[in-house]
Motif scaffolding. Sequence first.
Motif, PDB file in Angstrom:
ATOM      1  N   CYS A 210      -8.653 -18.836  21.399  1.00 58.17           N
ATOM      2  CA  CYS A 210      -9.181 -17.845  20.476  1.00 58.17           C
ATOM      3  C   CYS A 210      -9.604 -18.605  19.233  1.00 58.17           C
TER       4      CYS A 210
ATOM      5  N   SER B 200     -12.817  -8.784  13.477  1.00 57.76           N
ATOM      6  CA  SER B 200     -12.324  -8.168  14.695  1.00 57.76           C
ATOM      7  C   SER B 200     -12.209  -6.653  14.526  1.00 57.76           C
TER       8      SER B 200
ATOM      9  N   ASP C 108      -4.783 -18.649  24.693  1.00 56.63           N
ATOM     10  CA  ASP C 108      -5.419 -17.711  25.612  1.00 56.63           C
ATOM     11  C   ASP C 108      -4.494 -17.501  26.804  1.00 56.63           C
TER      12      ASP C 108
ATOM     13  N   ARG D 224      -5.158 -14.256  22.689  1.00 63.38           N
ATOM     14  CA  ARG D 224      -6.019 -13.340  23.441  1.00 63.38           C
ATOM     15  C   ARG D 224      -5.447 -13.234  24.850  1.00 63.38           C
TER      16      ARG D 224
ATOM     17  N   ARG E 273      -9.680  -8.870  21.667  1.00 61.65           N
ATOM     18  CA  ARG E 273      -8.712  -9.861  22.156  1.00 61.65           C
ATOM     19  C   ARG E 273      -8.198  -9.588  23.560  1.00 61.65           C
TER      20      ARG E 273
END
Length: 370
Positions: free
Chosen positions: A21, A31, A226, A283, A324
Amino acid sequence: MKNLKRNLTLILSLVFIASSCSNDDDALAQSNDPDPVVIDTPFQELYDQGIDRYLGTFTPTSTSITAPGITEYFFEIPDGPICYTGNEFSMFTRDGSSNNLLIFLNGGGFCNPIACAAVEDGIPLVPFGILSPADPQSPTSNFNLGYVPYCDGSAMIGDVDVDSNGDGIDDRFFRGVQNLSASLDVIADRYPMPDKIVLAGNSAGGFAVHHALPLVRKLYPDVAIDVINDSGTGIINPSGWLMNLDYWNGGSFYPNSCTDCIGTDGNLTEYHKYQLLQDPNIRMAYISSKQDDTFAQLTQGGGAAFEEQLLAAANELKSEFPERFNSLIPNGTDHTFIIRDYIFEVSNTNVRSWISDMINNNNNWISVTE
């Protein structure tokens, strides 16, 4: 070399059963996700509950260079890391050419009081799918790799020895949290300062990535992670997961304050939401076929019920964390993709390309449902 001599056909048959991320503050500020609660230390409640109790406790008793850049680490410790059958536990690292890190947790079934359908020996490192160092189209091909085999039968959180047949002698050794913690210590020692981390797993290892996440975060407090969950998305019958946690003594991995982390339907969707809320620097990705035959047959109502619950879970997570979280959900009944069938086609993409979009922060990384 001793574990690598196992028959390759067996390895393939037993596969039963993310890059970073952005660290850019502007990206986080833009976001659309809900504003995260300001938390000084993500997952502190879980640390207070003791999930990190074995970090820094075990060191390998021996190592073996199995190929250039690949090391196997053995734990011959009777009261430490071990397979649930009592067989020896080992794990692997592989040096890459970048400063990125892939931590991969393999799968292999569960043991519970009713039945035990778990692999008895950890599958050694295999150069397939997301683990291949020779696939130029794979986004992780040049990553450093920490590979954690699965042989604990407890989704890597068990911490109890069990007498399964009532003869007065313990014969199942659920040491998953020890195996996981010892492996992560090795990985953190070998690769102490990665630029990005992909934490991925399939089947039981898909469940386990969520158990590993707080431990990985403790070892790497500032690195974007991630999380890729392949075919272990937590669609479980009511009471089923609670029974497993009790049998494995694994309840400390679920926060006491999160009373719905294990839902009344048995599913773990709220647990995954909890993790995204706790840590804005992660994420998360789901990969699962709509009617995964491994879990659909364990779901009351079969494939149709599994599909309904899977889609609901994915939609809830996407709605609450649109920047995300994404999911890749093909039709069919296939179980696991990122090793077994990395180029499986889903609509206008394939598994490898979709993961590449995620890791490379590509705008094409979106949820895809056939």
